[in-house]
Design an enzyme around this catalytic site. Structure first.
Site, PDB file in Angstrom:
ATOM      1  N   LYS A 143     -10.526  -0.276  10.317  1.00 44.13           N
ATOM      2  CA  LYS A 143     -10.700  -1.472   9.492  1.00 44.13           C
ATOM      3  C   LYS A 143     -11.127  -2.673  10.329  1.00 44.13           C
ATOM      4  CE  LYS A 143      -7.603  -0.635   5.529  1.00 44.13           C
ATOM      5  NZ  LYS A 143      -7.757   0.782   5.423  1.00 44.13           N
ATOM      6  N   ASP A 160       3.167  -4.171   8.034  1.00 36.17           N
ATOM      7  CA  ASP A 160       1.919  -3.436   7.851  1.00 36.17           C
ATOM      8  C   ASP A 160       0.796  -4.461   8.012  1.00 36.17           C
ATOM      9  OD1 ASP A 160      -0.357  -2.189   7.004  1.00 36.17           O
ATOM     10  OD2 ASP A 160       0.411  -1.576   5.049  1.00 36.17           O
ATOM     11  N   CYS A 212      -4.798   2.544  -3.626  1.00 36.20           N
ATOM     12  CA  CYS A 212      -3.580   3.071  -2.989  1.00 36.20           C
ATOM     13  C   CYS A 212      -2.412   2.097  -3.131  1.00 36.20           C
ATOM     14  CB  CYS A 212      -3.812   3.399  -1.512  1.00 36.20           C
ATOM     15  SG  CYS A 212      -4.935   4.773  -1.290  1.00 36.20           S
ATOM     16  N   HIS A 217       0.862  -1.173   0.000  1.00 33.78           N
ATOM     17  CA  HIS A 217       0.000   0.000   0.000  1.00 33.78           C
ATOM     18  C   HIS A 217       0.906   1.232   0.000  1.00 33.78           C
ATOM     19  CE1 HIS A 217      -2.810   2.954   1.776  1.00 33.78           C
ATOM     20  NE2 HIS A 217      -3.794   2.136   1.469  1.00 33.78           N
ATOM     21  N   GLN A 220      -4.425  -5.004   7.157  1.00 38.32           N
ATOM     22  CA  GLN A 220      -5.426  -5.913   6.585  1.00 38.32           C
ATOM     23  C   GLN A 220      -5.460  -7.250   7.323  1.00 38.32           C
ATOM     24  OE1 GLN A 220      -7.614  -5.188   4.192  1.00 38.32           O
ATOM     25  NE2 GLN A 220      -6.789  -3.149   3.743  1.00 38.32           N
TER      26      GLN A 220
END
Lengths: 410, 164
Positions: A225, A199, A367, A123, A202
């Site tokens: 999220k 990261d 993104c 991302h 998600q």
């Protein structure tokens, strides 16, 4: 307790509304998730009954607000397996968490020519901070490529990691759904002498997370999220690493002492939390974590795996070669974000016509423009599934896509 | 609530499916100009051949993108081909007025009369089918991309030194 998706749907007020006279079918949780009533209530209660600035007041409601804020931190820390809540820094979102590492740790430790290893599926949040650093500091960016089946190509990993100071990658792609092997990559990064940043934006909302088992140095994620509010995210890192890092933003709350000739930073984690923090949002974040924990993250993952498999199969059966899936088709290797292209129809047209059926999917580059270039497309459509989605939602997507095809038939 | 038929009028879908004037022209004498919408990846490529009399003698279009951006490009090419540059510029102003983008509004002088002024004496014809896009604000930039690219191309054609 079995997984009751009908009961779960009822916990989310927005899922009762209609769009264009159709039931709302929300398939954009990879961009942001919806909020259950308990999260909205928890935040509302702070504003109504316990609202005062944290960490300063001696009066009762200030103490209540502080306890609520720090209590939320403890919940979030426990949720990701952090050994101590002092290692859980609240930020604005995962993007700010990564920027914190880039501005604090990286600028204190990296010099020109130092290699940073990223992957092609990142991302922008895990790309641009490093581009900025490269322009400013002359660090070298290296990229782990993808295989033809949308996984990380680790065949040249040793070479890429040679001399690397940082390995930064996503635990789950927001575009492809691809799950990366965090433990394996963390070990490889450490063996090469690099720090490892994950990261996990998600990942954390969708599967059990144990930062200690992962063995990474930095883990970033966002509340919005994972059923929580916007405006708050988190960075986890071991205390000794955070202690050695210079502060990021300066201001109130992050200091122990300020003099005319300098300042002394506060203890962890407040050293990295300048200004009045989003403590109401933190309470919402804590309530979201409580909600997910009560269901069980292993159950959330199992449910999403099932619905994703159903959706992939239904898409394949209905559209065959007319629909291209950008991502692994094996649900053991992927999460619930399904990117696709339908029969040469532009993603924006797909999304527009689906909206008429009440189906919300994202269209665009998500993104992740470097990844779009690798895929050779300018945009994809993306349907992403979460715990409140069921097979009826997948059916609505498939039926809606038939309408799209009919509409744009050449 | 606006419906899909407001956005995707039949004439628009026709231009999307069968774009007019698609192709390339030799550069030079033609001038090539590209327009991008980085947010959605829409891409418009124009080849403009403006003759010594200031007439858009030929024009070819290329690129890729959503139905609105590509149909608008095709419709623009039909409307502008063979027209004097001055008339093409009038069309650009009129089309942007149709999309509710008034040049004067940017200066805070809009009094509602500029839409009529921009549209006065300009026959938009098929282009009026794109008016429904206004009800879908996110898609306005799809429709205007070709026209902004044309404006840039006309500027560059008339003043080649500035673009070199």
């Amino acid at each position: 307790m079995s997984f009751d998706v009908d009961a779960i749907k009822k916990d989310f007020p927005i899922l009762e509304r209609e769009v264009h006279g159709k039931r709302l079918v929300y398939l954009d949780s990879a961009a942001s998730s919806q909020k259950p009533e308990v999260v909205l209530d928890a935040m509302d209660r702070v504003y109504r009954d316990h609202y005062a600035n944290v960490h300063r007041g001696v009066y009762t409601i200030a103490e209540e607000a502080t306890q609520a804020y720090e209590g939320a931190r403890a919940k979030v820390a426990r949720f990701v397996g952090a050994p101590s809540s002092s290692e859980l820094v609240f930020t604005r979102n995962a993007t700010e968490s990564i920027n914190l590492v880039a501005y604090s740790w990286a600028r204190a430790n990296l010099v020109a020519g130092d290699p940073i290893v990223l992957t092609q599926l990142e991302h922008h949040a895990n790309v641009v901070p490093w581009h900025i650093l490269a322009a400013e500091r002359g660090v070298e960016l290296r990229w782990i490529p993808l295989t033809a089946d949308y996984r990380l190509d680790l065949s040249n990993l040793d070479e890429l990691l040679d001399g690397a100071k940082l390995l930064a990658f996503s635990a789950m792609s927001n575009v492809l759904g691809t799950i990366t092997d965090v433990r394996e990559l963390a070990e490889a990064g450490h063996a090469a002498g690099a720090k490892v940043l994950v990261d996990a934006c998600q990942w954390v909302p969708h599967a059990p997370t144990d930062v200690q088992e992962w063995g990474a140095d930095f883990v970033a994620f966002s509340a919005h999220k994972m059923l929580g509010p916007t405006g708050i995210g988190a960075l986890w890192a071991p205390a000794e690493l955070l202690d050695a890092m210079p502060p990021f933003l300066g201001g109130g709350d992050m200091i122990r002492d300020v003099r005319l000739d300098g300042f002394t930073p506060n203890d962890l984690p407040w050293k990295f939390e300048a200004g009045t923090p989003p403590f109401v949002e933190a309470v919402g974040f804590g309530a979201a974590v409580d909600y997910l924990e009560a269901i069980g993250m292993d159950r959330v993952r199992a449910h999403e795996r099932e619905v994703t498999a159903y959706a992939l199969d239904a898409l394949e059966r209905r559209f065959g070669d007319r629909l291209t899936i950008f991502g692994p088709t094996d649900v053991d290797l992927r999460g619930g974000a399904i990117s696709f292209a339908l029969n040469g129809i532009h993603a924006h047209d797909v999304s527009q016509v689906l909206d008429e059926d009440g189906v919300c999917v994202r269209a665009g580059h998500h993104c992740a423009k470097p990844l779009m270039r690798v895929l050779g497309v300018s945009a994809t459509s993306r349907a992403s599934f979460y715990l409140y989605n069921d097979t009826a939602d997948a059916d609505a997507l498939v039926d809606g896509l038939t309408h799209v095809e009919q509409f744009f038939a050449l | 609530m606006p419906g899909l038929e407001d956005l995707y009028r039949e004439i628009i879908l026709d231009h999307y499916r069968s774009p007019r004037n698609r192709g390339e022209l030799a550069v030079p004498p033609a001038h090539k100009v590209e327009g991008f919408n980085p947010l959605c990846g829409d891409e418009v490529v124009l080849y403009l051949d403006v003759n010594a009399d200031g007439v858009v003698e030929d024009l070819k279009i290329n690129g890729q993108g959503c139905s609105i951006s590509q149909a608008s490009t095709s419709m623009m090419s039909s409307a502008v081909k063979g027209k004097p540059v001055a008339e093409a510029r009038k069309l650009i102003r009129a089309f942007k007025a149709l999309m509710s983008i008034h040049e004067s509004k940017l200066d805070g002088e809009s009094d509602g009369s500029d839409l009529a002024a921009d549209l006065e004496g300009v026959k938009l014809g098929d282009l009026e089918a794109l008016q429904g896009v206004v009800k879908f604000p996110v898609r306005i930039k799809c429709a205007t991309l070709a026209w902004n690219t044309l404006a840039q191309g006309l500027d560059e054609s008339e003043n080649p030194a500035a673009s070199a």
